[in-house]
Design a protein around this motif. Structure first.
Motif, PDB file in Angstrom:
ATOM      1  N   ALA A  19      46.466 -44.511 -22.749  1.00 44.47           N
ATOM      2  CA  ALA A  19      45.597 -43.700 -22.287  1.00 44.47           C
ATOM      3  C   ALA A  19      44.416 -43.420 -21.361  1.00 44.47           C
ATOM      4  O   ALA A  19      45.540 -42.747 -20.577  1.00 44.47           O
ATOM      5  N   PRO A  20      44.732 -44.873 -21.195  1.00 44.27           N
ATOM      6  CA  PRO A  20      43.899 -44.978 -19.665  1.00 44.27           C
ATOM      7  C   PRO A  20      44.943 -44.922 -18.257  1.00 44.27           C
ATOM      8  O   PRO A  20      44.715 -43.814 -17.669  1.00 44.27           O
ATOM      9  N   LEU A  21      46.271 -45.098 -18.659  1.00 52.28           N
ATOM     10  CA  LEU A  21      47.265 -44.741 -17.760  1.00 52.28           C
ATOM     11  C   LEU A  21      47.652 -42.682 -17.464  1.00 52.28           C
ATOM     12  O   LEU A  21      47.100 -42.533 -16.209  1.00 52.28           O
ATOM     13  N   VAL A  22      48.490 -42.802 -18.167  1.00 57.06           N
ATOM     14  CA  VAL A  22      48.205 -40.845 -18.554  1.00 57.06           C
ATOM     15  C   VAL A  22      47.080 -40.140 -17.756  1.00 57.06           C
ATOM     16  O   VAL A  22      47.247 -39.306 -16.442  1.00 57.06           O
ATOM     17  N   HIS A  23      45.671 -40.852 -18.198  1.00 56.77           N
ATOM     18  CA  HIS A  23      45.009 -40.144 -17.749  1.00 56.77           C
ATOM     19  C   HIS A  23      44.804 -40.290 -15.813  1.00 56.77           C
ATOM     20  O   HIS A  23      43.819 -39.001 -15.643  1.00 56.77           O
ATOM     21  N   TRP A  24      44.735 -41.990 -15.657  1.00 58.22           N
ATOM     22  CA  TRP A  24      44.729 -42.066 -14.370  1.00 58.22           C
ATOM     23  C   TRP A  24      45.757 -41.167 -13.508  1.00 58.22           C
ATOM     24  O   TRP A  24      44.946 -40.705 -12.499  1.00 58.22           O
ATOM     25  N   LEU A  25      46.677 -41.160 -13.951  1.00 61.58           N
ATOM     26  CA  LEU A  25      47.895 -40.556 -13.388  1.00 61.58           C
ATOM     27  C   LEU A  25      46.659 -38.989 -12.996  1.00 61.58           C
ATOM     28  O   LEU A  25      48.112 -38.407 -12.050  1.00 61.58           O
ATOM     29  N   GLY A  26      47.029 -38.695 -14.005  1.00 63.12           N
ATOM     30  CA  GLY A  26      46.769 -37.081 -14.074  1.00 63.12           C
ATOM     31  C   GLY A  26      45.987 -36.856 -13.061  1.00 63.12           C
ATOM     32  O   GLY A  26      46.010 -35.837 -12.076  1.00 63.12           O
ATOM     33  N   GLU A  27      44.604 -37.214 -12.545  1.00 63.36           N
ATOM     34  CA  GLU A  27      44.016 -36.625 -12.182  1.00 63.36           C
ATOM     35  C   GLU A  27      44.477 -37.660 -10.429  1.00 63.36           C
ATOM     36  O   GLU A  27      44.320 -36.467  -9.328  1.00 63.36           O
ATOM     37  N   GLN A  28      45.352 -38.985 -10.672  1.00 59.57           N
ATOM     38  CA  GLN A  28      46.117 -39.104  -9.097  1.00 59.57           C
ATOM     39  C   GLN A  28      46.853 -37.701  -8.414  1.00 59.57           C
ATOM     40  O   GLN A  28      46.282 -37.790  -7.335  1.00 59.57           O
ATOM     41  N   ALA A  29      47.476 -37.297  -9.336  1.00 60.45           N
ATOM     42  CA  ALA A  29      48.250 -36.250  -9.021  1.00 60.45           C
ATOM     43  C   ALA A  29      47.532 -34.924  -8.780  1.00 60.45           C
ATOM     44  O   ALA A  29      48.144 -34.517  -7.440  1.00 60.45           O
ATOM     45  N   GLU A  30      46.342 -34.777  -9.687  1.00 58.93           N
ATOM     46  CA  GLU A  30      45.586 -33.617  -8.603  1.00 58.93           C
ATOM     47  C   GLU A  30      44.852 -33.825  -7.149  1.00 58.93           C
ATOM     48  O   GLU A  30      45.081 -33.358  -6.297  1.00 58.93           O
ATOM     49  N   GLU A  31      44.100 -35.121  -7.268  1.00 58.68           N
ATOM     50  CA  GLU A  31      43.758 -35.935  -5.791  1.00 58.68           C
ATOM     51  C   GLU A  31      44.738 -35.344  -4.647  1.00 58.68           C
ATOM     52  O   GLU A  31      43.998 -34.926  -3.526  1.00 58.68           O
ATOM     53  N   ALA A  32      46.008 -36.350  -4.963  1.00 58.72           N
ATOM     54  CA  ALA A  32      46.979 -36.266  -4.067  1.00 58.72           C
ATOM     55  C   ALA A  32      46.526 -34.505  -3.853  1.00 58.72           C
ATOM     56  O   ALA A  32      47.033 -34.494  -2.006  1.00 58.72           O
ATOM     57  N   ARG A  33      46.751 -33.709  -4.565  1.00 62.23           N
ATOM     58  CA  ARG A  33      47.184 -32.467  -4.124  1.00 62.23           C
ATOM     59  C   ARG A  33      46.621 -31.338  -3.589  1.00 62.23           C
ATOM     60  O   ARG A  33      46.940 -30.901  -1.607  1.00 62.23           O
ATOM     61  N   GLY A  34      45.557 -32.336  -3.015  1.00 66.62           N
ATOM     62  CA  GLY A  34      44.265 -31.795  -2.364  1.00 66.62           C
ATOM     63  C   GLY A  34      43.856 -32.369  -0.914  1.00 66.62           C
ATOM     64  O   GLY A  34      43.572 -31.903   0.242  1.00 66.62           O
ATOM     65  N   VAL A  35      44.429 -33.556  -0.703  1.00 65.00           N
ATOM     66  CA  VAL A  35      44.808 -34.101  -0.033  1.00 65.00           C
ATOM     67  C   VAL A  35      46.077 -33.894   1.526  1.00 65.00           C
ATOM     68  O   VAL A  35      45.873 -33.896   1.804  1.00 65.00           O
ATOM     69  N   LEU A  36      46.238 -33.681   0.564  1.00 68.38           N
ATOM     70  CA  LEU A  36      48.538 -33.972   0.822  1.00 68.38           C
ATOM     71  C   LEU A  36      49.431 -32.731   0.816  1.00 68.38           C
ATOM     72  O   LEU A  36      49.972 -32.670   1.958  1.00 68.38           O
ATOM     73  N   GLY A  37      48.653 -31.862   0.600  1.00 71.71           N
ATOM     74  CA  GLY A  37      49.432 -30.600  -0.066  1.00 71.71           C
ATOM     75  C   GLY A  37      50.657 -30.864  -0.586  1.00 71.71           C
ATOM     76  O   GLY A  37      50.517 -32.275  -1.586  1.00 71.71           O
ATOM     77  N   ARG A  38      51.285 -30.196  -0.833  1.00 67.66           N
ATOM     78  CA  ARG A  38      53.031 -30.845  -1.821  1.00 67.66           C
ATOM     79  C   ARG A  38      53.478 -31.737  -1.547  1.00 67.66           C
ATOM     80  O   ARG A  38      53.542 -31.904  -0.058  1.00 67.66           O
ATOM     81  N   TYR A  39      53.952 -32.459  -1.931  1.00 63.97           N
ATOM     82  CA  TYR A  39      54.432 -33.661  -1.407  1.00 63.97           C
ATOM     83  C   TYR A  39      55.676 -34.252  -1.887  1.00 63.97           C
ATOM     84  O   TYR A  39      56.010 -33.505  -3.605  1.00 63.97           O
ATOM     85  N   ARG A  40      56.068 -35.320  -1.720  1.00 64.55           N
ATOM     86  CA  ARG A  40      57.110 -35.473  -2.420  1.00 64.55           C
ATOM     87  C   ARG A  40      57.195 -37.452  -3.141  1.00 64.55           C
ATOM     88  O   ARG A  40      56.526 -37.801  -2.402  1.00 64.55           O
ATOM     89  N   VAL A  41      57.893 -37.316  -4.154  1.00 66.82           N
ATOM     90  CA  VAL A  41      57.867 -38.133  -5.257  1.00 66.82           C
ATOM     91  C   VAL A  41      58.849 -39.169  -5.043  1.00 66.82           C
ATOM     92  O   VAL A  41      59.788 -38.001  -5.739  1.00 66.82           O
ATOM     93  N   LEU A  42      58.408 -40.329  -4.998  1.00 67.48           N
ATOM     94  CA  LEU A  42      59.634 -41.653  -5.593  1.00 67.48           C
ATOM     95  C   LEU A  42      58.611 -42.176  -6.504  1.00 67.48           C
ATOM     96  O   LEU A  42      57.853 -42.629  -6.665  1.00 67.48           O
ATOM     97  N   ASP A  43      59.869 -42.019  -7.733  1.00 69.39           N
ATOM     98  CA  ASP A  43      59.590 -43.022  -9.301  1.00 69.39           C
ATOM     99  C   ASP A  43      60.202 -44.177  -8.963  1.00 69.39           C
ATOM    100  O   ASP A  43      61.633 -44.680  -9.310  1.00 69.39           O
TER     101      ASP A  43
END
Ligand SMILES: C[S@@+](CC[C@H](N)C(=O)[O-])C[C@H]1O[C@@H](n2cnc3c(N)ncnc32)[C@H](O)[C@@H]1O
Length: 233
Positions: A19-43
């Protein structure tokens, strides 16, 4: 059917991790968009790519890499030798992988190498967890050991390690996993669910009342850690 890792029920024995992992990743995904714009992801160690839906709306590309034959992965290779050029991804995910790899120090330096200037690694790994080979299971960390692992293996602009959930949630998870195992052994797995949900609810409420149970300090115990490691621009 939706992946339960995107909406983990309280009756899941590893709720304190998921539960914390999905919550944290959701927040990080949004926050990074604000800082980096559209981004390239490596999983990295992408498995079934359960968290792709959180990042895809903000991503120009989403590439999965796994060392085993994996139909979801575009690339094949271990975290210790990523088959990518230097600095080619803005966000490098490495969720629940470091505990499985042969060489965590080399792994972290590779995560750093793959990250573009101004980009960040979002990693998660266990403090306390049952043995779970995938295909191997070698390592566990304290918050201090995990921070040292990152700081010693990359010229990061910043490294932040936070416990995913509290000490009571960690103890509750161990109890829940034991209940789940015992009930399933006697063919009554379904009856473990309300018990596990109750344990998770009570544990979360207890941690919620005490910062000493939630924040790193002597005597604490954490199931999982989240790491944000940023590369300088
Ligand atoms: C517990 S699964 C996590 C999968 C996914 N990241 C997630 O969060 O659901 C562990 C993953 O790490 C991968 N893995 C194991 N050893 C690895 C290594 N040395 N380098 C990269 N990935 C590894 C496994 O193949 C598997 O996909």
């Amino acid at each position: 059917m939706a992946d339960p890792r995107l909406d983990p029920p309280r009756s899941m024995p590893t709720y304190a991790v998921r539960a914390p992992l999905v919550h944290w990743l959701g927040e990080q995904a949004e926050e990074a968009r604000g800082v980096l714009g559209r981004y390239r992801v490596l999983d990295v160690g992408c498995g079934a790519k359960p968290y792709e839906p959180l990042f895809a709306p903000h991503a120009t590309s989403y590439v999965g890499v796994d060392p085993v034959d994996n139909p979801r992965a575009e690339l094949k290779g271990p975290v210790e030798a990523l088959p990518v050029d230097d600095g080619t991804f803005d966000i490098v995910l490495c969720n629940q992988v470091l505990e499985h790899c042969d060489d965590p120090a080399k792994a972290v330096s590779e995560l750093h190498r793959a990250t573009a200037p101004g980009g960040r690694v979002l990693a998660s790994t266990h403090g306390v967890m049952a043995y779970h080979p995938s295909p191997t299971d070698y390592w566990r960390w304290t918050h201090a050991g995990l921070e040292k692992l990152f700081r010693d293996n990359g010229a990061w602009a910043s490294v932040r390690v936070t416990p995913a959930s509290g000490t009571t949630a960690c103890l509750g998870m161990l109890l829940s996993m034991y209940f789940d195992l015992m009930f399933r052994r006697v063919g009554l797995g379904v009856f473990a669910r309300p018990l596990v949900a109750a344990v998770n609810t009570v544990a979360g409420a207890i941690d919620g009342r005490s910062a000493r149970l939630r924040e790193p300090g002597p005597g604490t115990l954490f199931a999982n850690f989240h790491v944000v490691a940023e590369v300088a621009r």
